[in-house]
Scaffold this active site. Sequence first.
Site: not given
Lengths: 578, 167
Positions: A181, A69, A131, A489
């Site tokens: 949902k 994602e 869940f 860095m």
Amino acid sequence: MSRDSALVAGKPEVPPIVQGEVISGADALLRCLLLEEVEFIFGYPGGAVLPIYDSIYGSHLQHVLTRHEQGAIHAADGYARATGKPGVVIATSGPGATNLVTGIATAQMDSIPMVVITGNVSQDMIGTDAFQEADITGITLPITKHNFFVRSAEELPRVMKEAFYIATTGRPGPVLVDIPKDVNIALSPFYYPETVSLRGYNPTVRPNKMQVERLIKAISEAEKPVIIAGGGVIASGAEKELLEFAEKTQIPVVCTFMGLGGFPGTHPLAVGWPGMHGNYASNQALMQCDLLIGIGNRFDDRITMGRTKEFAPNAKIVHIDIDPAEIGKNVDTFIPIVGDVKLSLEAALPKAQPAKSKEWIEQIDAWQEEYPFAYQQNGKLKPQAVIEMFYETTNGDAIVTTDVGQHQMWVTQYYKFNQPRSLISSGGLGTMGFGLPAAMGAQLAFPDRTVISVNGDGGFQMNSQELAILSGMNIPVKVVIINNKSLGMVRQWQELFYENRLSEIDLTHSPDFVKLAEAYGVKGLRAETDEEAQQVWAEALAHDGPVVVEFVIDKNENVYPMVASGSTLDEMVMGDEK
Amino acid sequence: MQKHTISVLVNDQPGVLARVANLFGRRGFNIDSISVGNSEEKGLSRMIIVTEGDEKTLEQVTKQLHKLIDVIKVHQLSDAPMVSREIVLMKVDAAPAVRSEITGVIEPFRATIVDVGPSSVIVQSTGDSEKIEALIELLRPYGIRELSRTGVTAMSRGMVPALKLQA
């Protein structure tokens, strides 16, 4: 099965969307995206968004299935930065949604328009620790411009309309829409509102005339004026106006990191970019100017070094920004101008007169000449030379994305950005793992342009899994790894400020990047010398598809010049070169 | 540090209080008290926030508040004449022998006893914060078992318009 007959983008004629037709929340969502002229959705399915993905299956809207994602949201971000249009992401509830958090914060810090769609568990399960339940609106409160929790299919189209409106107007930013949902499943008549009315949200876009007059007067009185142009110039599409304004007033322009490309980097009035690793002339110009005109910038602490009282100590500061909260936030402002940058410059242009800046420009030019970005050849492959090669071989026409670290600074030091939206980099948050997926989004938006994704060996490994998408969709990004086998860095800071105690920066045990690329079906090349670099880069540019090019550099290479943390801009460490 | 009383008109939406509180938290602004309730208009709530800080902080507080999409108006009340009130309930140790004494103490404050138990009373008082503080200090020697304050609610006086910081 999807009932979404309207979403057939590939067909010559798209059937009209019928207002009032009873459809599911998921179908309604996709219709909203179609009406908002969304080209790509980046996402990853999961249980809570199954109804949406079922609707996607029935539509021809282009979905890009990333491998993580975070890859999806950075890709959407890259698309948004390259096009100026909002990036769109979909993730499922719980871990899918929380995997977006870094990308949302990245977009928020750099004011990038995004619409982030997350699924959630059904409303009857909300609050039960079900869940894959996460309070994503709560989690993202501080890192979104706004967020919504949708309670019914009926309100979904209005929420989506508002989400796109908020994301793209005023100061742009990410807006999250969390859809349970049951809302995606529920049936409701589809009505897409034509307008948005939000009583508490009316960004001031037109500048106050009196303040613009004060700006004009201040310019006429100034002898050492400087413009500091930020990302707001690019966000508002004000490049032409800025160019005209600078030329008409003869005021030198310093671009912030986010503003690079907002003013041509090779223009005679371009000073460079300021701050911790900026150029000497820019930093001196900011410290010695008597009039500082901030345009769509936010006086970030990488520029003021946090010492705001000692920043531009002799200057009257003018600040033009669409976000009133930015004005006076970090530095005291003499002339505040709240408004869209483009409209503000348009308002100022007719009255703008040349400033008495001839000697001042000569002084800046002298600094430029005396202290340019420079490096010494020592027989090893120099990253600065590699970046210069990118610039020369693409004539500066490429879209360059970066990850975060030393290479990011070398890119902005040695590549001249002449066009807006040609540098795509995480400025505010400094997000490692950003460069590769962002390049994917930019290349999808502009398939015919050269897109170079410059990464360190550290950041590359944070989202290297997205090579699968470059390969699978044949997205021809030139993925560059500047490999110093360490977190460069961090090493530089430990070397300079922690008595060379090099703690946990060794990345020697990384994969063979050429083989890794090949494992994903991507061409892999490596260079360790100047000669090899020229050769493999020519091969990479000629290759019609994605390619990973590893440039192995000296692990002790540092970024100079540098302003140490806690110093002021005029206390620069020039390194070995000067 | 100067105290400021700010009136914030917001959409009556779930989560708006969290947005405002979150803003103060993450920006490092202090909240002395915050009270929320319905406003004169359906669908809108009014928050009264008491905060501390210099003028620059106050300016940032109001600007940042106004950036929230659900915020309709932000007024600073404390720069103009205003009425501010809060309510306190205190459960005070009060054996029968000292009850009349407590009554005498609270009378000048126009506070009232609203409940009497075997060994305690509940005192209710309404007023500005200073008055409430004074009463608390007077009752503290008797033993305060529980104390609950509402936080300040406030309004500008008469026809004097509240200082409008952000339209």
